[in-house]
Design an enzyme around this catalytic site. Sequence first.
Site, PDB file in Angstrom:
ATOM      1  N   LYS A   1       0.641  -1.115   0.475  1.00 25.78           N
ATOM      2  CA  LYS A   1       0.396  -0.221   0.151  1.00 25.78           C
ATOM      3  C   LYS A   1       0.764   1.322  -0.040  1.00 25.78           C
ATOM      4  CE  LYS A   1      -2.067   3.085   2.592  1.00 25.78           C
ATOM      5  NZ  LYS A   1      -1.764   3.929   1.685  1.00 25.78           N
TER       6      LYS A   1
ATOM      7  N   SER B   1       4.595   8.451   9.726  1.00 25.28           N
ATOM      8  CA  SER B   1       4.548   9.619  11.158  1.00 25.28           C
ATOM      9  C   SER B   1       4.404   8.577  12.037  1.00 25.28           C
ATOM     10  CB  SER B   1       3.926  10.183  10.905  1.00 25.28           C
ATOM     11  OG  SER B   1       2.533   9.927  10.356  1.00 25.28           O
TER      12      SER B   1
ATOM     13  N   GLU C   1       8.453   1.940  11.555  1.00 29.16           N
ATOM     14  CA  GLU C   1       9.416   2.598  10.996  1.00 29.16           C
ATOM     15  C   GLU C   1       9.274   3.964  11.211  1.00 29.16           C
ATOM     16  OE1 GLU C   1      12.611   2.546  10.890  1.00 29.16           O
ATOM     17  OE2 GLU C   1      12.894   0.087  10.142  1.00 29.16           O
TER      18      GLU C   1
ATOM     19  N   CYS D   1      13.077  10.844   7.008  1.00 31.75           N
ATOM     20  CA  CYS D   1      13.082  10.489   8.286  1.00 31.75           C
ATOM     21  C   CYS D   1      14.178  11.439   8.946  1.00 31.75           C
ATOM     22  CB  CYS D   1      13.090   9.144   7.748  1.00 31.75           C
ATOM     23  SG  CYS D   1      14.219   8.170   7.588  1.00 31.75           S
TER      24      CYS D   1
ATOM     25  N   GLY E   1      21.635   8.884   5.476  1.00 31.55           N
ATOM     26  CA  GLY E   1      21.949   8.431   3.902  1.00 31.55           C
ATOM     27  C   GLY E   1      22.984   7.155   4.446  1.00 31.55           C
TER      28      GLY E   1
HETATM   29  P1  NAD Z   1       2.080   9.236   6.834  1.00 33.41           P
HETATM   30  O1  NAD Z   1       2.275   8.773   8.318  1.00 33.41           O
HETATM   31  O2  NAD Z   1       1.120  10.828   6.346  1.00 33.41           O
HETATM   32  O3  NAD Z   1       2.345   8.317   5.759  1.00 33.41           O
HETATM   33  C1  NAD Z   1       2.522   6.796   5.436  1.00 33.41           C
HETATM   34  C2  NAD Z   1       2.021   5.546   4.977  1.00 33.41           C
HETATM   35  O4  NAD Z   1       0.466   5.196   5.928  1.00 33.41           O
HETATM   36  C3  NAD Z   1       0.910   6.201   3.587  1.00 33.41           C
HETATM   37  O5  NAD Z   1       0.687   5.444   3.189  1.00 33.41           O
HETATM   38  C4  NAD Z   1      -0.790   6.594   4.426  1.00 33.41           C
HETATM   39  O6  NAD Z   1      -1.636   6.222   3.525  1.00 33.41           O
HETATM   40  C5  NAD Z   1      -0.268   5.538   5.484  1.00 33.41           C
HETATM   41  N1  NAD Z   1      -1.481   5.640   6.950  1.00 33.41           N
HETATM   42  C6  NAD Z   1      -1.376   7.007   7.640  1.00 33.41           C
HETATM   43  N2  NAD Z   1      -2.026   6.502   8.355  1.00 33.41           N
HETATM   44  C7  NAD Z   1      -3.261   4.941   8.704  1.00 33.41           C
HETATM   45  C8  NAD Z   1      -3.249   3.895   9.269  1.00 33.41           C
HETATM   46  N3  NAD Z   1      -4.052   4.558  10.606  1.00 33.41           N
HETATM   47  N4  NAD Z   1      -3.580   3.011   8.856  1.00 33.41           N
HETATM   48  C9  NAD Z   1      -3.296   2.489   7.703  1.00 33.41           C
HETATM   49  N5  NAD Z   1      -2.403   3.008   7.092  1.00 33.41           N
HETATM   50  C10 NAD Z   1      -2.153   4.520   7.608  1.00 33.41           C
HETATM   51  O7  NAD Z   1       3.924   9.947   6.829  1.00 33.41           O
HETATM   52  P2  NAD Z   1       4.687  10.413   5.237  1.00 33.41           P
HETATM   53  O8  NAD Z   1       3.767  11.301   5.332  1.00 33.41           O
HETATM   54  O9  NAD Z   1       4.049  10.021   4.322  1.00 33.41           O
HETATM   55  O10 NAD Z   1       5.594  10.540   5.689  1.00 33.41           O
HETATM   56  C11 NAD Z   1       6.794  11.006   6.115  1.00 33.41           C
HETATM   57  C12 NAD Z   1       6.368  10.589   7.609  1.00 33.41           C
HETATM   58  O11 NAD Z   1       7.241   8.851   7.302  1.00 33.41           O
HETATM   59  C13 NAD Z   1       7.674  11.030   8.223  1.00 33.41           C
HETATM   60  O12 NAD Z   1       6.927  11.284   9.494  1.00 33.41           O
HETATM   61  C14 NAD Z   1       8.876  10.285   8.475  1.00 33.41           C
HETATM   62  O13 NAD Z   1      10.472  10.481   9.565  1.00 33.41           O
HETATM   63  C15 NAD Z   1       8.645   8.804   8.344  1.00 33.41           C
HETATM   64  N6  NAD Z   1       9.421   8.013   7.307  1.00 33.41           N
HETATM   65  C16 NAD Z   1      10.265   7.239   8.487  1.00 33.41           C
HETATM   66  C17 NAD Z   1      11.065   6.037   8.186  1.00 33.41           C
HETATM   67  C18 NAD Z   1      12.079   5.086   9.591  1.00 33.41           C
HETATM   68  O14 NAD Z   1      12.680   4.506   8.681  1.00 33.41           O
HETATM   69  N7  NAD Z   1      11.844   5.754  10.618  1.00 33.41           N
HETATM   70  C19 NAD Z   1      11.363   6.491   6.943  1.00 33.41           C
HETATM   71  C20 NAD Z   1      10.572   7.385   5.782  1.00 33.41           C
HETATM   72  C21 NAD Z   1       9.504   8.556   6.496  1.00 33.41           C
END
Ligand code: NAD
Length: 511
Positions: free
Chosen positions: A190, A247, A268, A302, A460
């Site tokens: 997804k 997030s 993550e 992230c 990185g």
């Molecule tokens: P987001 O949380 O808005 O969405 C991420 C994904 O989760 C999307 O596909 C979204 O549709 C889905 N989603 C959201 N709420 C959900 C729920 N309740 N149930 C199931 N699916 C759900 O995040 P974003 O804006 O796409 O990405 C940015 C965030 O991701 C930042 O907080 C960043 O730090 C984090 N991030 C973390 C890592 C890591 O490895 N720790 C890597 C990349 C991004």
Amino acid sequence: MTVATPSSVSALLSRLGLAEENAGAFDGTWIQTHGKRYESLNPATGEILGVVREASTADYERVATSSVAAFHEWKSWPAPKRGEVVRQLGDALRRHKEDLGHLVTLEVGKVRSEGLGEVQEMIDMADFCVGLSRQLYGLSMHSERPLHRMYEQWHPLGPVGVITSFNFPVAVWAWNAMIAAVCGDSTLWKPSEHATLCSIAVTKIAQEVLEANGAPPIWNLAVGDRHVVGQPLSADPRFPLISATGSVAMGRSLGGVVAARLGRSLLELGGNNGILVTADADLDLALRAVLFAAVGTAGQRCTTTRRLFLHKSIAAEMKDRLIQAYGSVRIGDPSEPSTLMGPLIHEQAVADYRHALEQAIEQGGKILFGGKVLDRPGFFVEPTLVEAIPHMPITCEETFAPILYLFEFENLDEAIALHNSVPQGLASAIFTLNMRSAEQFLSVSGSDCGIANVNIGTSGAEIGGAFGGEKETGGGHEAGSDSWKTYMRRQTCTLNYGKNLPLAQGVTFEV
Ligand code: NAD
């Protein structure tokens, strides 16, 4: 000036098998979805790149059923044979690297070298997984009972749900889908609503490789929001593991749903990453690292550095040098090779940037550089430096934008305590030439993060290590090292080759 003209963009999309309107679900064949229209926007221009139709509940069910069936066939393929399929996927990605990397740039605004770097990360994962497919080993232990043998083995776990964020629209899929594949699992992806074209392009590349090998459809896709796909997937007991990147708010909600059905989740989540610069640090090195880690990807990693702790003796010099360096960052069209910083992903991200800066000023912060939204099409902002006061509430949150908070410290204990005082625990770094300071930072009393670096910035990471963070970052670990174990089930086996039945712990039970 844009280097991506409308005709070059449409040629690129068609080389990747993308149409103006695309089906949003794959279960071995493309399912003609009819749900909500997702317009994929180029965040640098606001122009529509293409349209994807969301999967319906019935489409989701079809894809989930296919993932289960594919798992039952795939799990019986010998692991090295599964590795061979992943090797070929790596080769296919090499052939499509240029186009797919450019699509990442167009759809999520990463600059060219970062878009290409993301595809390279997928290729690196494929190489890693080929080797891994011959190393899915367990341990053997000495039994306390005579003529008994005890060992553990690892079996495929089941279909895995993979939920990804917009900012790594292709690499995070590879971290999960490739490891899952060599472990004998299928995946249902997804993707983020803001990176749908990337997910379709990747799935089409993967489809060709599966078909060429007569493999079952192990790499499935369902495009949709959290309500239509995300939540049903996390609640679905057919998926023993949900690997979700996004997030902290997403992790809190999803983690509860998976836990309620006693499933396994690999989370993550957001970071709030810091770099410490000590009095003896190599400031040239520190400056370059901070610049890439804080400004790269427009602060949308992230692992982006969001907090910088400067020793008082070098703080004034570092601030001056940072202000100068921030002034020379080339902001603009990420397709232009010389651009260093592209746009934010969408209008809401720009609003979050503005809001965070208002909060920072209200809480006593002072803007040293930047702070403005750029008056041009797309979602561009200035990279921003804010002089901050310890424990300002806004500095304890992750704002997904290029805002760097600067703090000063007098001794290392105090700096480490301040660094660790936020709820997140992803990436951290220290710049120092003092061996004691470096070791203190890496010690049990040092950084509390999943990643701790010395004389390297926070972003990185290489794929060979396990990637992940502690505290609100979710505790998940992906990619290298022994992260594969999350995608398999451990079985402890004890085998009696004697003629007696001794019981463990000396228990007797005779009739
Ligand atoms: P987001 O949380 O808005 O969405 C991420 C994904 O989760 C999307 O596909 C979204 O549709 C889905 N989603 C959201 N709420 C959900 C729920 N309740 N149930 C199931 N699916 C759900 O995040 P974003 O804006 O796409 O990405 C940015 C965030 O991701 C930042 O907080 C960043 O730090 C984090 N991030 C973390 C890592 C890591 O490895 N720790 C890597 C990349 C991004």
